[in-house]
Design an enzyme around this catalytic site. Structure first.
Site, short mmCIF file in Angstrom:
data_model
loop_
_atom_site.label_atom_id
_atom_site.label_comp_id
_atom_site.label_asym_id
_atom_site.label_seq_id
_atom_site.Cartn_x
_atom_site.Cartn_y
_atom_site.Cartn_z
N HIS A 1 0.89 -1.33 -0.04
CA HIS A 1 -0.10 -0.13 -0.32
C HIS A 1 0.63 0.94 -0.14
O HIS A 1 0.55 2.58 -0.70
CB HIS A 1 -0.88 -0.12 1.10
CG HIS A 1 -1.14 1.59 1.44
ND1 HIS A 1 -3.00 1.57 0.93
CD2 HIS A 1 -0.87 2.53 2.01
CE1 HIS A 1 -3.09 2.70 1.11
NE2 HIS A 1 -2.33 3.72 2.01
N GLU A 2 1.92 1.10 0.71
CA GLU A 2 2.49 2.45 0.94
C GLU A 2 3.12 2.41 -0.21
O GLU A 2 3.56 4.22 -0.70
CB GLU A 2 3.80 2.49 2.03
CG GLU A 2 2.90 2.19 2.96
CD GLU A 2 2.76 3.28 4.08
OE1 GLU A 2 2.49 4.65 3.47
OE2 GLU A 2 1.26 3.62 4.25
N HIS B 1 1.20 4.42 -2.88
CA HIS B 1 1.56 5.51 -2.91
C HIS B 1 2.57 6.39 -3.12
O HIS B 1 3.14 6.87 -4.38
CB HIS B 1 1.12 6.42 -1.28
CG HIS B 1 -0.11 6.44 -1.12
ND1 HIS B 1 -0.88 6.73 -1.32
CD2 HIS B 1 -0.20 5.86 0.61
CE1 HIS B 1 -1.81 6.72 -0.83
NE2 HIS B 1 -1.10 6.19 0.50
N GLU C 1 -6.24 6.86 -1.02
CA GLU C 1 -6.23 6.19 0.77
C GLU C 1 -6.69 4.83 -0.36
O GLU C 1 -7.01 4.03 -0.51
CB GLU C 1 -7.19 5.73 1.33
CG GLU C 1 -6.31 6.63 2.49
CD GLU C 1 -4.44 6.35 2.82
OE1 GLU C 1 -4.86 5.53 3.09
OE2 GLU C 1 -4.20 7.06 2.48
#
Length: 320
Positions: free
Chosen positions: A130-131, A134, A203
Site C-alpha cells: 500500500h505504501e 503511494h 487511500e
C-alpha cells in the site's frame, strides 16, 4: 495530471497561508506570509521527507539489521518496478505505517515497531505494498507538502490572538477582531478539509494498487482490520503532537480526543476492507502465490497470529 493537481494544491495552500497573514497583519502580514510560503514550499520540496521522519524519530534499517522487513520492501519494490526506497522503523506501539519522499527515486517507507510485532508476514507485505503504491502514484510529495503547510497554517493561526490587528492603519487587518477569529478557526479548518480530500481520494487508489503489487487483496484487508482495532486503543504521542501529518498514515493515528479529529482524514476502514474483499472475489485471488521473481512476496508456512511466527523469541531487529 498529478503534477497539475500538486501545483493547484500548492497554489491553494499558499493562498490560504497568505489569507491568514492578511487577517492577522493586513497587507504587510500578507506579504510576509507570501515570502514565508514561497520559502516554505521550496524548503519542503527538498526536505519535507526528512522533517516528517525526524518528527517520528524514524531510524533507517537495512538488510542486516532488519532482514525480513527490508526483504519484504525490496521484493515488493522489484515487483512494482520501483527503485528501492529507504526503509525506516518508528518506535511506537501503535501499529501504523507511512511513505514519504518527493519522487520514487527519493522515497522512504516507515513502519512502526507495533506493526511489525502485531502483523503476520503476509499482512506486513500488504501494508508495505500500500505504501509503495503511494510512491508509485506520486502521492507522497503532495501528502508531505500538505502536512508541512497545513501545520504551518495551524501554527500561524495560533499566533493570531497575540498578533491580530497590527498597529498601523495600513497594516491592520480589514476585519478587526472578527478577522482574527476567522484566522484562528476557519484557516485550520480549511487546511484540514484539504487534507481530508487528499487522503480520502487517494487511500482507495493505494489500497487497490497495493493489493495488485502484493498479489492478494485479503492480506491488506486483514492488516487494515488489525491496525484499526489497535489504533483505537494505543495512542501515538508523536502523531498527537503533529496532527497535520495524520493523513500520511495508512490508518488515522489520532485518538479522536482532540478537535483535530472532529473529521477523519481517512475513509471508513470498513468500506476499505469491503472494497478489498470485493476485489479478491472478482479477481479470484489466492493466498498461495508461488515464490518466484515475478511474484516474490514469500508466503510463510502458516499465518501467525502473534506477529512474525518464528518461534517463541522475537525476531532480531530494531523492533525486538
Amino acid at each position: 495530471m498529478n503534477i497539475v493537481r500538486t501545483a493547484m494544491l500548492l497554489a491553494f495552500m499558499t493562498a490560504l497561508f497568505m489569507g491568514v497573514g492578511l487577517l492577522i497583519g493586513g497587507k504587510g502580514g500578507m506579504m510576509i506570509a507570501l515570502v514565508i510560503a514561497i520559502a516554505m514550499n521550496f524548503f519542503s520540496y527538498w526536505n519535507s521527507d526528512r522533517m516528517v521522519l525526524s518528527m517520528y524519530g524514524a531510524k533507517e534499517v537495512d538488510e542486516r539489521s532488519a532482514p525480513e522487513y527490508y526483504g519484504i520492501v525490496r521484493d515488493l519494490a522489484r515487483r512494482a518496478g520501483l527503485p528501492m526506497p529507504r526503509v525506516y522503523v518508528i518506535d511506537s506501539e501503535q501499529p501504523n505505517a507511512f511513505a514519504t519522499g518527493r519522487n520514487p527515486q527519493n522515497a522512504a517507507v516507515a513502519a512502526s515497531t507495533g506493526l511489525l510485532r502485531a502483523l503476520s508476514y503476509e499482512e506486513v507485505a500488504g501494508v508495505m505494498a500500500h505504501e509503495l503504491a503511494h510512491v508509485q502514484n506520486r502521492d507522497t510529495l503532495t501528502m508531505t507538502l500538505t502536512a508541512t503547510i497545513a501545520g504551518a497554517i495551524s501554527m500561524l493561526a495560533n499566533f493570531a490572538l497575540f498578533f491580530g490587528g497590527g498597529n498601523s492603519r495600513e497594516n491592520s487587518n480589514p476585519l478587526g477582531f472578527i478577522g482574527v477569529l476567522i484566522a484562528m478557526v476557519v484557516a485550520p479548518f480549511a487546511a484540514m478539509l484539504v487534507q481530508m480530500a487528499i487522503s480520502r481520494t487517494r487511500e482507495y487508489s493505494a489500497d487497490r494498487r497495493g493489493a495488485e503489487i502484493c498479489g492478494n487483496p485479503l492480506w491488506l484487508a486483514s492488516a487494515l482490520r488489525k491496525i484499526a482495532l489497535a489504533a483505537d486503543r494505543i495512542p501515538n504521542a508523536a502523531a498527537e503532537h503533529n496532527p497535520a501529518t495524520a493523513h500520511m498514515f495508512i490508518i488515522n493515528p489520532l485518538s479522536g480526543e482532540r478537535m483535530d479529529n472532529l473529521f477523519s482524514t481517512h475513509p471508513d476502514t470498513g468500506n476499505r476492507i469491503a472494497a478489498l474483499e470485493e476485489m479478491a472475489r472478482n479477481t479470484h485471488a489466492r493466498s498461495t502465490a508461488p515464490v518466484r521473481a515475478d511474484n516474490p512476496v514469500r508466503k510463510s508456512r502458516s499465518v501467525p497470529t502473534t506477529g512474525w511466527g518464528r518461534g517463541s523469541k522475537p525476531p532480531k531487529g530494531p523492533w525486538s
